[in-house]
Write a protein that holds these residues in place. Sequence first.
Motif, mmCIF file in Angstrom:
data_model
loop_
_atom_site.group_PDB
_atom_site.id
_atom_site.type_symbol
_atom_site.label_atom_id
_atom_site.label_comp_id
_atom_site.label_asym_id
_atom_site.label_seq_id
_atom_site.Cartn_x
_atom_site.Cartn_y
_atom_site.Cartn_z
ATOM 1 N N ASP A 41 6.346 3.309 -7.328
ATOM 2 C CA ASP A 41 5.118 2.593 -6.977
ATOM 3 C C ASP A 41 5.313 1.105 -7.223
ATOM 4 O O ASP A 41 5.714 0.692 -8.313
ATOM 5 C CB ASP A 41 3.949 3.125 -7.809
ATOM 6 C CG ASP A 41 3.650 4.583 -7.479
ATOM 7 O OD1 ASP A 41 3.683 4.938 -6.293
ATOM 8 O OD2 ASP A 41 3.424 5.377 -8.406
ATOM 9 N N VAL A 42 5.043 0.324 -6.179
ATOM 10 C CA VAL A 42 5.227 -1.131 -6.243
ATOM 11 C C VAL A 42 3.860 -1.802 -6.181
ATOM 12 O O VAL A 42 3.027 -1.436 -5.358
ATOM 13 C CB VAL A 42 6.102 -1.605 -5.050
ATOM 14 C CG1 VAL A 42 6.220 -3.124 -5.024
ATOM 15 C CG2 VAL A 42 7.473 -0.950 -5.108
ATOM 16 N N GLU A 43 3.626 -2.770 -7.071
ATOM 17 C CA GLU A 43 2.352 -3.503 -7.056
ATOM 18 C C GLU A 43 2.614 -4.935 -6.604
ATOM 19 O O GLU A 43 3.447 -5.630 -7.177
ATOM 20 C CB GLU A 43 1.727 -3.508 -8.459
ATOM 21 C CG GLU A 43 0.364 -4.177 -8.471
ATOM 22 C CD GLU A 43 -0.385 -3.969 -9.788
ATOM 23 O OE1 GLU A 43 0.235 -3.487 -10.762
ATOM 24 O OE2 GLU A 43 -1.589 -4.288 -9.820
ATOM 25 N N THR A 44 1.893 -5.360 -5.567
ATOM 26 C CA THR A 44 2.072 -6.727 -5.068
ATOM 27 C C THR A 44 1.209 -7.693 -5.882
ATOM 28 O O THR A 44 0.385 -7.269 -6.703
ATOM 29 C CB THR A 44 1.670 -6.834 -3.581
ATOM 30 O OG1 THR A 44 0.249 -6.685 -3.499
ATOM 31 C CG2 THR A 44 2.339 -5.764 -2.746
ATOM 32 N N SER A 45 1.382 -8.985 -5.625
ATOM 33 C CA SER A 45 0.648 -10.007 -6.381
ATOM 34 C C SER A 45 -0.866 -9.935 -6.141
ATOM 35 O O SER A 45 -1.659 -10.379 -6.963
ATOM 36 C CB SER A 45 1.165 -11.398 -6.018
ATOM 37 O OG SER A 45 0.972 -11.617 -4.630
ATOM 38 N N THR A 46 -1.264 -9.325 -5.006
ATOM 39 C CA THR A 46 -2.709 -9.209 -4.727
ATOM 40 C C THR A 46 -3.261 -7.876 -5.241
ATOM 41 O O THR A 46 -4.413 -7.538 -4.967
ATOM 42 C CB THR A 46 -2.996 -9.306 -3.206
ATOM 43 O OG1 THR A 46 -2.316 -8.231 -2.550
ATOM 44 C CG2 THR A 46 -2.544 -10.630 -2.645
ATOM 45 N N GLY A 47 -2.421 -7.098 -5.961
ATOM 46 C CA GLY A 47 -2.908 -5.852 -6.550
ATOM 47 C C GLY A 47 -2.772 -4.637 -5.661
ATOM 48 O O GLY A 47 -3.172 -3.535 -6.022
ATOM 49 N N LEU A 48 -2.193 -4.824 -4.489
ATOM 50 C CA LEU A 48 -1.961 -3.709 -3.570
ATOM 51 C C LEU A 48 -0.854 -2.810 -4.126
ATOM 52 O O LEU A 48 0.141 -3.305 -4.627
ATOM 53 C CB LEU A 48 -1.515 -4.300 -2.226
ATOM 54 C CG LEU A 48 -1.291 -3.362 -1.043
ATOM 55 C CD1 LEU A 48 -2.631 -2.920 -0.462
ATOM 56 C CD2 LEU A 48 -0.490 -4.096 0.042
ATOM 57 N N ILE A 49 -1.057 -1.475 -4.057
ATOM 58 C CA ILE A 49 -0.013 -0.544 -4.479
ATOM 59 C C ILE A 49 0.660 0.051 -3.246
ATOM 60 O O ILE A 49 -0.012 0.592 -2.362
ATOM 61 C CB ILE A 49 -0.592 0.616 -5.326
ATOM 62 C CG1 ILE A 49 -1.314 0.094 -6.564
ATOM 63 C CG2 ILE A 49 0.527 1.594 -5.720
ATOM 64 C CD1 ILE A 49 -0.420 -0.472 -7.637
ATOM 65 N N VAL A 50 1.971 -0.061 -3.170
ATOM 66 C CA VAL A 50 2.729 0.553 -2.084
ATOM 67 C C VAL A 50 3.623 1.623 -2.713
ATOM 68 O O VAL A 50 4.342 1.356 -3.674
ATOM 69 C CB VAL A 50 3.592 -0.495 -1.342
ATOM 70 C CG1 VAL A 50 4.373 0.168 -0.210
ATOM 71 C CG2 VAL A 50 2.711 -1.611 -0.795
ATOM 72 N N THR A 51 3.532 2.853 -2.175
ATOM 73 C CA THR A 51 4.278 3.979 -2.736
ATOM 74 C C THR A 51 5.472 4.329 -1.864
ATOM 75 O O THR A 51 5.344 4.427 -0.646
ATOM 76 C CB THR A 51 3.353 5.203 -2.844
ATOM 77 O OG1 THR A 51 2.280 4.885 -3.718
ATOM 78 C CG2 THR A 51 4.099 6.398 -3.408
ATOM 79 N N SER A 52 6.611 4.528 -2.483
ATOM 80 C CA SER A 52 7.848 4.861 -1.782
ATOM 81 C C SER A 52 8.473 6.112 -2.378
ATOM 82 O O SER A 52 8.395 6.338 -3.586
ATOM 83 C CB SER A 52 8.817 3.682 -1.939
ATOM 84 O OG SER A 52 10.117 4.046 -1.543
ATOM 85 N N VAL A 53 9.083 6.937 -1.540
ATOM 86 C CA VAL A 53 9.875 8.065 -2.029
ATOM 87 C C VAL A 53 11.314 7.817 -1.601
ATOM 88 O O VAL A 53 11.603 7.746 -0.402
ATOM 89 C CB VAL A 53 9.369 9.409 -1.468
ATOM 90 C CG1 VAL A 53 10.333 10.536 -1.836
ATOM 91 C CG2 VAL A 53 7.980 9.726 -2.004
ATOM 92 N N ILE A 54 12.210 7.636 -2.561
ATOM 93 C CA ILE A 54 13.623 7.401 -2.264
ATOM 94 C C ILE A 54 14.471 8.358 -3.110
ATOM 95 O O ILE A 54 13.953 9.011 -4.014
ATOM 96 C CB ILE A 54 14.031 5.931 -2.511
ATOM 97 C CG1 ILE A 54 13.874 5.531 -3.986
ATOM 98 C CG2 ILE A 54 13.216 4.989 -1.639
ATOM 99 C CD1 ILE A 54 14.372 4.104 -4.287
ATOM 100 N N THR A 55 15.758 8.434 -2.822
ATOM 101 C CA THR A 55 16.597 9.337 -3.624
ATOM 102 C C THR A 55 16.697 8.810 -5.058
ATOM 103 O O THR A 55 16.692 7.599 -5.295
ATOM 104 C CB THR A 55 18.029 9.469 -3.042
ATOM 105 O OG1 THR A 55 18.638 8.191 -3.031
ATOM 106 C CG2 THR A 55 18.011 10.047 -1.647
ATOM 107 N N THR A 56 16.809 9.749 -5.980
ATOM 108 C CA THR A 56 16.931 9.389 -7.395
ATOM 109 C C THR A 56 18.251 8.637 -7.625
ATOM 110 O O THR A 56 18.328 7.740 -8.458
ATOM 111 C CB THR A 56 16.855 10.675 -8.243
ATOM 112 O OG1 THR A 56 15.566 11.272 -7.992
ATOM 113 C CG2 THR A 56 16.993 10.391 -9.727
#
Lengths: 72, 72, 72, 72, 72, 72
Positions: C29-44
Amino acid sequence: MSIAAINARNQFRGRVREIIEGPVVSEVDVETSTGLIVTSVITTRSVKELGLVPGREVIALVKSTEVAIAAL
Amino acid sequence: MSIAAINARNQFRGRVREIIEGPVVSEVDVETSTGLIVTSVITTRSVKELGLVPGREVIALVKSTEVAIAAL
Amino acid sequence: MSIAAINARNQFRGRVREIIEGPVVSEVDVETSTGLIVTSVITTRSVKELGLVPGREVIALVKSTEVAIAAL
Amino acid sequence: MSIAAINARNQFRGRVREIIEGPVVSEVDVETSTGLIVTSVITTRSVKELGLVPGREVIALVKSTEVAIAAL
Amino acid sequence: MSIAAINARNQFRGRVREIIEGPVVSEVDVETSTGLIVTSVITTRSVKELGLVPGREVIALVKSTEVAIAAL
Amino acid sequence: MSIAAINARNQFRGRVREIIEGPVVSEVDVETSTGLIVTSVITTRSVKELGLVPGREVIALVKSTEVAIAAL
């Protein structure tokens, strides 16, 4: 801004061999040093923003979740 | 039922080198004859239905619309 | 090898907020400077190779062909 | 038929800012309230069926499995 | 917030038949009224947020750019 | 080369009903025996290489990781 590394495990380094430009998306064919051709469809805007032309050195990237497997 | 051809322009023929099995999805690494490694994440059910094991001959397939391009 | 630019038009710069690690894939889970959460699924494996930990500065990238549009 | 919720964790609410229409696919640019631009490529048929025009309120949606991560 | 329509042209309405839950992603099998099974892999968080359980009425959605074609 | 099986769990067998051809990509609509329409966007090169025309028997394939779920 320079990117140090990306999670896409599948990275194919090569040169742009051909670009078929459309009004919205374009096909970009990349040839690797071993002669493999990797085909990509990206927006025509990206083709222009990246300055892609035949001969340009690029990396074609694919997320592992996008790769299917066929048995022979 | 046998498939004669598929539209995925990007087809990488090789052998399964390694499988990391998870409860829902598994990572399947394919090595081509030129030593290129292509990594795929597919359902563990598919791994079993296709009978994938190391050494098995397969094709890794990618749709062109899934391929991104990075400039160096 | 450093990447200068990538065609993914949708680039969300932020910091890793949380990682849920699984045996094959992980949720990042990535949080941008404006507070938006972007979720990613990648290989471990990629999580480890990229050295991702909470607080690490990253860019979440999405190809335009992967974005759907819903009308309200 | 109305959809109550969708699994795509990444939902960007905004307004259509620009549409570049092609014969098969079109580029739809969505601007969120914080000024973020999210670009989508969908079929031109869908653009018409959804009645998309600049100013229309929409949600851009992305599956987590489609999001890549780059380290800086 | 209710969604009126989505651009994904491929919408398969049915009921959840089975869920295989993993630590990060889960497999959700949907059965349509004609007996077709559509399999989806989504985050386990989404399975919980949507309250998915066997018997729940859902729509499985696929973007046209994700559909490959094989010739027989 | 003939493919024996592919991991895409979602396989929709049918006939090509309509093709909308563009300069780079084309829309291919497939109708299954139960009357379901599955829409695909593939490169126009692939349409030609596969010899796709209305009436041609094909399989539309989708990876499970590409299928989203909406609750009603």
